[in-house]
Design a protein around this motif. Structure first.
Motif, PDB file in Angstrom:
ATOM      1  N   ALA A  24       0.834  -1.211   0.000  1.00 36.72           N
ATOM      2  CA  ALA A  24       0.000   0.000   0.000  1.00 36.72           C
ATOM      3  C   ALA A  24       0.866   1.256   0.000  1.00 36.72           C
ATOM      4  O   ALA A  24       0.407   2.335  -0.377  1.00 36.72           O
ATOM      5  CB  ALA A  24      -0.924   0.005   1.211  1.00 36.72           C
ATOM      6  N   THR A  27       6.397   1.716   3.244  1.00 39.05           N
ATOM      7  CA  THR A  27       7.834   2.022   3.185  1.00 39.05           C
ATOM      8  C   THR A  27       8.059   3.387   2.545  1.00 39.05           C
ATOM      9  O   THR A  27       8.868   4.183   3.017  1.00 39.05           O
ATOM     10  CB  THR A  27       8.576   0.946   2.361  1.00 39.05           C
ATOM     11  OG1 THR A  27       8.156  -0.326   2.849  1.00 39.05           O
ATOM     12  CG2 THR A  27      10.067   1.066   2.499  1.00 39.05           C
ATOM     13  N   LYS A  50      14.743  -2.443   2.541  1.00 40.98           N
ATOM     14  CA  LYS A  50      13.684  -3.430   2.400  1.00 40.98           C
ATOM     15  C   LYS A  50      14.031  -4.457   1.320  1.00 40.98           C
ATOM     16  O   LYS A  50      13.825  -5.643   1.484  1.00 40.98           O
ATOM     17  CB  LYS A  50      12.381  -2.708   2.055  1.00 40.98           C
ATOM     18  CG  LYS A  50      11.201  -3.624   1.947  1.00 40.98           C
ATOM     19  CD  LYS A  50       9.959  -2.823   1.685  1.00 40.98           C
ATOM     20  CE  LYS A  50       8.888  -3.726   1.129  1.00 40.98           C
ATOM     21  NZ  LYS A  50       7.707  -3.029   0.776  1.00 40.98           N
ATOM     22  N   LYS A 143      -1.452   6.829  -3.308  1.00 37.23           N
ATOM     23  CA  LYS A 143      -1.349   6.564  -4.749  1.00 37.23           C
ATOM     24  C   LYS A 143      -2.356   7.350  -5.593  1.00 37.23           C
ATOM     25  O   LYS A 143      -2.900   6.838  -6.570  1.00 37.23           O
ATOM     26  CB  LYS A 143      -1.463   5.054  -5.054  1.00 37.23           C
ATOM     27  CG  LYS A 143      -0.508   4.192  -4.236  1.00 37.23           C
ATOM     28  CD  LYS A 143      -0.285   2.837  -4.831  1.00 37.23           C
ATOM     29  CE  LYS A 143       0.606   2.006  -3.928  1.00 37.23           C
ATOM     30  NZ  LYS A 143       0.893   0.676  -4.447  1.00 37.23           N
ATOM     31  N   SER A 257      -0.120  11.269  -2.401  1.00 39.08           N
ATOM     32  CA  SER A 257       0.735  10.288  -3.076  1.00 39.08           C
ATOM     33  C   SER A 257       2.089  10.284  -2.377  1.00 39.08           C
ATOM     34  O   SER A 257       2.807  11.290  -2.390  1.00 39.08           O
ATOM     35  CB  SER A 257       0.906  10.664  -4.553  1.00 39.08           C
ATOM     36  OG  SER A 257       2.036   9.984  -5.082  1.00 39.08           O
ATOM     37  N   ALA A 258       2.389   9.159  -1.742  1.00 36.69           N
ATOM     38  CA  ALA A 258       3.660   9.066  -1.022  1.00 36.69           C
ATOM     39  C   ALA A 258       4.814   9.138  -2.011  1.00 36.69           C
ATOM     40  O   ALA A 258       5.810   9.812  -1.775  1.00 36.69           O
ATOM     41  CB  ALA A 258       3.717   7.767  -0.234  1.00 36.69           C
TER      42      ALA A 258
HETATM   43  P1  GDP Z   1       4.744  -1.353   1.505  1.00 35.52           P
HETATM   44  O1  GDP Z   1       4.760  -2.800   1.147  1.00 35.52           O
HETATM   45  O2  GDP Z   1       3.423  -0.943   2.084  1.00 35.52           O
HETATM   46  O3  GDP Z   1       5.900  -0.892   2.334  1.00 35.52           O
HETATM   47  O4  GDP Z   1       4.780  -0.568   0.112  1.00 35.52           O
HETATM   48  P2  GDP Z   1       5.944   0.219  -0.630  1.00 35.52           P
HETATM   49  O5  GDP Z   1       6.178   1.542  -0.009  1.00 35.52           O
HETATM   50  O6  GDP Z   1       7.109  -0.672  -0.820  1.00 35.52           O
HETATM   51  O7  GDP Z   1       5.206   0.468  -2.012  1.00 35.52           O
HETATM   52  C1  GDP Z   1       4.775  -0.590  -2.838  1.00 35.52           C
HETATM   53  C2  GDP Z   1       4.836  -0.156  -4.303  1.00 35.52           C
HETATM   54  O8  GDP Z   1       3.943   0.915  -4.504  1.00 35.52           O
HETATM   55  C3  GDP Z   1       6.210   0.356  -4.693  1.00 35.52           C
HETATM   56  O9  GDP Z   1       6.461  -0.044  -6.000  1.00 35.52           O
HETATM   57  C4  GDP Z   1       6.067   1.853  -4.595  1.00 35.52           C
HETATM   58  O10 GDP Z   1       6.951   2.545  -5.440  1.00 35.52           O
HETATM   59  C5  GDP Z   1       4.638   2.046  -5.011  1.00 35.52           C
HETATM   60  N1  GDP Z   1       4.057   3.258  -4.419  1.00 35.52           N
HETATM   61  C6  GDP Z   1       4.090   3.658  -3.140  1.00 35.52           C
HETATM   62  N2  GDP Z   1       3.451   4.843  -2.981  1.00 35.52           N
HETATM   63  C7  GDP Z   1       3.005   5.181  -4.209  1.00 35.52           C
HETATM   64  C8  GDP Z   1       2.277   6.313  -4.728  1.00 35.52           C
HETATM   65  O11 GDP Z   1       1.926   7.236  -4.027  1.00 35.52           O
HETATM   66  N3  GDP Z   1       2.003   6.275  -6.053  1.00 35.52           N
HETATM   67  C9  GDP Z   1       2.396   5.262  -6.880  1.00 35.52           C
HETATM   68  N4  GDP Z   1       2.081   5.343  -8.149  1.00 35.52           N
HETATM   69  N5  GDP Z   1       3.078   4.221  -6.443  1.00 35.52           N
HETATM   70  C10 GDP Z   1       3.386   4.166  -5.118  1.00 35.52           C
END
Ligand code: GDP
Length: 525
Positions: A24, A27, A50, A143, A257-258
């Motif tokens: 989601a 990270t 990670k 996102k 959007s993170a």
């Molecule tokens: P976690 O498993 O919750 O820690 O998720 P991550 O931070 O690793 O994010 C999972 C995937 O979603 C990664 O490929 C990130 O680059 C992508 N992602 C995270 N935030 C966003 C966002 O705001 N927009 C988009 N398009 N992708 C995002």
């Protein structure tokens, strides 16, 4: 520090965990927060850790191989006069027990949701633990730079599926490629989305909460939709209520959007305004332990071995509840009554470990441990005995027989098994009749981690024979008759020598209850 100084230091603390379903964006948002705190200078540091490229805490090869975050760590940084502690929670569902316990050590939670997916199973489970504790929950719908679900639909689902009221603090103007900005309801402004530009651009709203029509954005149908939604929410939605936020009955919802670092700062600033500083903890004698009480107290919510392979250390994570932690202080361990000197401690920053000198309620310290501590232990200074509430135990569902492959190497096998079991990720049982070892866990991955660590850290090769899913039910020792045991309800003892049955399935349990109606079975001890 005297009481006033402790009080001032505590008032600055904000201790929270981020809960979410894997992928989601936990990270990514953690990393943005660390950037604001000036802890990391480059995006990608946490991410790299990670994915395993970052070798700092490379104690787990499995973490690298699977690309999942197995360990949970603590990150501390200062931002706008506040000291923030983020407790990381392993996202993988097999490690949920570790995550559940971490949630016992925070004062609030941030729930990150993928706006294309809505509420996912892991989010729901973790939310329920936060709800049970009655801590405030702040929601970040992530996102927004991708096409997701309708914002109204997301908020409705949040309320319906999780049973919490929501108050949107801002609202998206468009989404995905059409993302224009955020209608910042709380700060009464529009924040424009600029893909490449650094920093944000704001447009003020007028007294009626609308943009003046001198701005071309007002012509955009995305803006008109957002304004329409806002009107609807003002008329039919929940009102902003700080008391309800604090009691965990209303969640403020932020969109953003993170990845694009859009809406994250607005989120952090509002979060810091409304998230609570550490409050009093009630102990088992129903006594309130105030955070500015001059006597130190805290509880251990996590134990982790060998975080640094060069040091072969074992670290007990303590959540401080009152007083001041001083390196070298003497504390009493409630469980044994033993006095222990805390000379070797560490605090966790995102990039390195530092030796802690002083810490107060809300902070987490890691104590180098030589086997004194167990999960759930209370430690305190002073004469007044303190014991915090027991941490909830989560009953294992999967079981394996375990033994040393080489019968000549029993010593390292026993040492390893005792130490790893103390960390709490796997539970140890012994067969009531044969004394054979059985391990129980919430998920299969925990067995693999156990096997791997036994080999790497204790040089003990173990053989595991799966027993499959079982239902663990404890029985009052007074009522126990060994003849009740059969192949469908195996009689074992837990680590405290308490007897329990491992039922093959629900049918076996029902059959047993029918046969022995007077026997009381309990799911957890
Ligand atoms: P976690 O498993 O919750 O820690 O998720 P991550 O931070 O690793 O994010 C999972 C995937 O979603 C990664 O490929 C990130 O680059 C992508 N992602 C995270 N935030 C966003 C966002 O705001 N927009 C988009 N398009 N992708 C995002």
């Amino acid at each position: 520090m005297n009481e006033t100084k402790i009080d001032q230091a505590v008032a600055k603390r904000r201790t929270f965990a981020i809960i979410s379903h894997p992928d989601a964006g936990k990270t990514t948002i953690t990393e943005q927060l660390l950037l604001f705190g000036g802890v990391v200078r480059e995006a990608g540091t946490v991410k790299a850790r990670k994915s395993g490229n970052y070798a700092k805490s490379d104690w787990m090869e499995i973490e690298k191989k699977r690309g999942i975050s197995v360990t949970s760590s603590v990150m501390q940084f200062d931002y706008q006069g506040k000291r923030i502690n983020i407790l990381d929670t392993p996202g993988h569902e097999d490690f949920s027990e570790d995550t559940y316990r971490t949630l016992m050590a925070v004062d609030s939670a941030v729930m990150v949701i993928d706006s294309a997916k809505g509420i996912e199973p892991q989010t729901k489970k973790l939310f329920q633990i936060c709800k049970m504790r009655g801590i405030p929950i702040f929601t970040f719908m992530n996102k927004l730079d991708r096409d997701g679900r309708e914002p109204l639909d997301l908020v409705n689902e949040l309320e319906e599926v999780l049973g919490i009221d929501a108050y949107p603090m801002n609202w998206p103007i468009g989404m995905g490629k059409g993302l224009q900005g955020l209608y910042d309801r709380y700060n009464q402004r529009v924040v424009l989305y600029r893909k490449d530009a650094q920093g944000n651009q704001y447009l003020p709203l007028d007294a009626e909460g609308k943009l003046s029509d001198k701005y071309p954005l007002t012509e955009d149908s995305a803006y008109q939709d957002a304004e329409g939604d806002m009107e609807l929410l003002s008329e039919a939605g929940n009102s902003f209520d700080e008391a309800k936020i604090l009691s965990g009955d209303l969640t403020p919802v932020f969109f953003g959007s993170a990845l694009a670092n859009f809406g994250v700062k607005t989120f952090l600033d509002s979060y810091l305004k409304y998230a609570p500083a550490p409050a009093a903890h009630v102990d088992q004698a129903e006594e309130k332990i105030e955070p500015d009480d001059p006597e130190f107290s805290g509880f251990i919510f996590k134990i982790q071995a060998n975080m640094n392979p060069n040091h072969r250390d074992r670290i007990a994570f303590v959540r401080i509840c009152s007083g001041e932690f001083d390196r070298g202080m003497d504390v009493t361990l409630h469980r044994t009554g033993k006095v222990i000197r805390l000379s070797n401690s560490t605090q966790f920053m995102a990039d390195a470990r530092h030796t802690v000198e002083k810490a107060v309620a809300g902070d987490i310290v890691g104590l180098y441990d030589t086997g004194n501590f167990q999960i759930g232990d209370t430690i305190y200074s002073g004469k007044h005995d303190v014991q915090f509430e027991k941490l909830p135990q989560f009953t294992p569902e999967l079981f394996v027989h375990v033994a040393a492959k080489n019968v000549m190497k029993q010593k390292s096998f026993h040492k390893g098994i005792q130490q790893l079991v103390q960390e709490g990720a796997v539970q140890l049982y012994t067969n009531y009749n044969t004394g054979d070892y059985i391990l129980g866990a919430v998920g299969q991955l925990q067995f693999e981690v156990f096997q791997f660590r036994m080999l790497n850290e204790y040089h003990s090769e173990v053989v595991m024979e799966p027993m499959g899913k079982k239902i663990a039910r404890w029985i009052d020792p007074e009522q126990l008759d060994e003849r009740m045991s059969s192949s469908r309800n195996l009689l074992v003892k837990d680590r405290m020598d308490q007897p329990l049955f491992l039922f093959e399935n629900e049918f076996a349990e029902r059959w047993f209850k029918g046969k022995y109606p007077k026997i009381k079975l309990t799911a957890k001890l």
